[in-house]
Scaffold this motif. Structure first.
Motif, mmCIF file in Angstrom:
data_model
loop_
_atom_site.group_PDB
_atom_site.id
_atom_site.type_symbol
_atom_site.label_atom_id
_atom_site.label_comp_id
_atom_site.label_asym_id
_atom_site.label_seq_id
_atom_site.Cartn_x
_atom_site.Cartn_y
_atom_site.Cartn_z
ATOM 1 N N ASP A 153 2.823 7.106 4.581
ATOM 2 C CA ASP A 153 2.618 5.768 5.122
ATOM 3 C C ASP A 153 2.610 5.723 6.651
ATOM 4 N N THR A 186 -5.066 2.048 5.789
ATOM 5 C CA THR A 186 -4.831 2.185 4.351
ATOM 6 C C THR A 186 -5.597 3.378 3.792
ATOM 7 N N GLN A 196 0.806 -1.216 0.000
ATOM 8 C CA GLN A 196 0.000 0.000 0.000
ATOM 9 C C GLN A 196 0.842 1.269 0.000
ATOM 10 N N LEU A 225 0.085 3.368 8.212
ATOM 11 C CA LEU A 225 0.456 1.958 8.039
ATOM 12 C C LEU A 225 1.546 1.564 9.029
ATOM 13 N N LYS A 249 -2.597 -1.937 -5.116
ATOM 14 C CA LYS A 249 -3.459 -1.279 -4.142
ATOM 15 C C LYS A 249 -4.661 -2.152 -3.787
#
Length: 199
Positions: free
Chosen positions: A182, A173, A99, A185, A107
């Motif tokens: 990110d 996500t 991701q 995540l 994705k």
């Protein structure tokens, strides 16, 4: 002699494969059939030979996505001699890596379409529901395997833990898409370790 041209079943898969990156980029409602058919170089009649409607196509797209995704999970979580906890963390680390990268085809289609199509198409909502439930079942089984092999601490309800983790990662996500970084995540990975008592 007249030779009748028969359509290959591969045409159906070709349409799905061609449409997936387009829909991952633009969403479902924003992509018309003409764009999909033009990209696939397939006439409209061929489309309706394989799919009775755009929603039926959307359902088939999601089913194919989950077939591939579940096969990937099964291979990743299969007992290869390593502790189940390690295999489970490989899954989450792989999720984060996929991701965070720029490749559109890696994705998550659930994140991309879940909020959009669940109010538009009951068939697509059900395909999402079936697919995500199958993911959670596999994660729960790996948690149970980790408890059995001693690599994970005892968790009262493995299925509830798997559901919580999956929901957290879907949310992380989505937030990564919104923030274009990110950090959600990375936070999800840390929280996963804490929830599984691996920190």
């Amino acid at each position: 002699m007249l030779i009748m041209k028969t359509e290959s079943p591969c045409v159906r898969q070709h349409i799905i494969d061609t449409a997936k990156p387009i829909i991952l980029g633009k969403g479902y409602a924003a992509v018309g059939l003409s764009e999909i058919l033009s990209a696939a170089d397939v006439p409209k009649g061929s489309f309706y030979h394989y799919f009775k409607s755009k929603d039926a196509f959307g359902e088939a797209l999601l089913e194919h996505y989950f077939d591939d995704y579940l096969a990937w999970i099964d291979a990743l979580l299969a007992d290869d001699g390593t502790p189940a906890a390690e295999r489970l963390m490989r899954y989450w680390q792989g999720w984060g890596n996929h991701q965070a990268c720029d490749k559109r085809e890696s994705k998550c289609l659930v994140v991309k379409l879940g909020g959009e199509v669940s109010d538009l198409s009951e068939a697509m909502r059900e395909a999402l529901n079936r697919g995500t439930a199958a993911v959670v079942r596999r994660l729960a089984a790996c948690i149970e395997a980790g408890q059995a092999d001693g690599s994970l601490a005892t968790i009262d309800d493995a299925h509830a833990a798997a559901e919580t983790l999956y929901q957290m990662w879907l949310g992380a996500t989505l937030l990564s898409k919104i923030r274009r970084d990110d950090s959600p995540l990375r936070a999800a990975l840390q929280s996963t370790r804490q929830l599984l008592h691996l920190a």
